[in-house]
Enzyme design. Structure first.
Site, PDB file in Angstrom:
ATOM      1  N   ASP A 113       2.933  30.324  45.104  1.00 31.99           N
ATOM      2  CA  ASP A 113       2.449  31.691  44.900  1.00 31.99           C
ATOM      3  C   ASP A 113       1.297  31.980  45.858  1.00 31.99           C
ATOM      4  OD1 ASP A 113       4.094  31.709  42.686  1.00 31.99           O
ATOM      5  OD2 ASP A 113       2.462  31.322  41.262  1.00 31.99           O
TER       6      ASP A 113
HETATM    7  N1  URA Z   1       4.214  27.165  39.565  1.00 30.47           N
HETATM    8  C1  URA Z   1       3.544  28.328  39.645  1.00 30.47           C
HETATM    9  O1  URA Z   1       3.348  29.001  38.645  1.00 30.47           O
HETATM   10  N2  URA Z   1       3.123  28.742  40.837  1.00 30.47           N
HETATM   11  C2  URA Z   1       3.279  28.032  41.986  1.00 30.47           C
HETATM   12  O2  URA Z   1       2.843  28.460  43.060  1.00 30.47           O
HETATM   13  C3  URA Z   1       3.988  26.826  41.883  1.00 30.47           C
HETATM   14  C4  URA Z   1       4.438  26.399  40.670  1.00 30.47           C
END
Ligand code: URA
Length: 245
Positions: A113
């Site tokens: 993310d």
């Molecule tokens: N899980 C999440 O919520 N975000 C990420 O970036 C990776 C795994």
């Protein structure tokens, strides 16, 4: 031992982002390309693309970029996105400009993310990418999360059970391992890659992830001396570590 593939120099360098094939011929005519110290004036020439090529070939006096088949680890900083669909600076902008013009292109191996930091792999090797992200590989990925509320104590058992259902999904999550690091901090190791998985897992147990950082994929750790925004090329040993961990 398998034989290294051979490529025409104009095609190889054009695909590595050094310019059009016409540009490469012009560079060769100018004597700007050398191989083992000798000028390579004919860009139609075929050369074997071996791992030691960057040590043997120079373009404009600089060591050749890594040939196709590269894999690197990036320490993804916060606020940088893996997807062209999201607003904001892209992880690709953290690589040398020429690398963004390569064919095959360099892609991220899965995604983090925008507001997650840490270990991100990138490669131009499609087969390797699929080996890493394949659900069959079940590679462990570890995340350190800081949480809005103190852990209650039952989260580890809930995550380990292999029965946790995320909102809007039909299949329970595979068992995951929680290591408590402090009242509001934990390391969660998962073997899947569902959308926003870690944030949604903590939401499912009534908590909220405030910061998230991935520090391990398979047996490969994000090195402490790799600063946010910096990357490092991986060798065969590192790749073995990804699958060996
Ligand atoms: N899980 C999440 O919520 N975000 C990420 O970036 C990776 C795994």
């Amino acid at each position: 031992m398998s034989k290294a593939p051979t490529f025409r120099v104009d095609r190889l360098l054009a695909n590595m982002g050094y310019g059009s094939r016409r540009d490469i011929h012009a560079l060769a005519r100018l004597g700007a390309i050398t191989l083992d110290g000798a000028e390579l004036t004919d860009a139609d020439q075929r050369i074997a693309v071996t791992a030691d090529l960057p040590a043997r070939m120079r373009v404009d006096g600089q060591a050749l970029d890594p040939p196709p088949g590269l894999i690197l680890m990036l320490h993804k900083p916060l606020g940088v996105t893996c997807s062209h669909k999201e607003a904001g600076p892209l992880v690709y902008e953290l690589l040398p400009a020429r690398w963004r013009r390569r064919d095959p292109a360099i892609s991220t191996v899965g995604r983090l993310d925008k507001e997650t930091s840490g270990l991100l792999l990138m490669t131009d090797d499609g087969a390797l990418l699929h080996r890493i992200i394949s659900p069959k590989a079940k590679l462990a990925k570890s995340y350190v999360a800081t949480l809005a509320r103190p852990l209650k104590g039952d989260e580890g058992a809930v995550f380990a059970a292999g029965t946790l259902m995320l909102e809007g999904e039909e299949k329970p999550l595979l068992p995951a391992e929680l290591e408590v690091l402090g009242p509001t901090q934990a390391r969660l190791t998962i073997t899947e890659g569902r959308y926003h998985q870690v944030r949604r897992m903590f939401a499912a147990v009534g908590n909220h992830v405030e910061t998230l950082h991935r520090d391990r994929i398979g047996g490969l750790d994000l090195p402490a001396d790799l600063a946010p925004g910096r990357f490092r090329l991986l060798g065969a040993g590192d790749v073995a570590r990804i699958f060996g961990g």
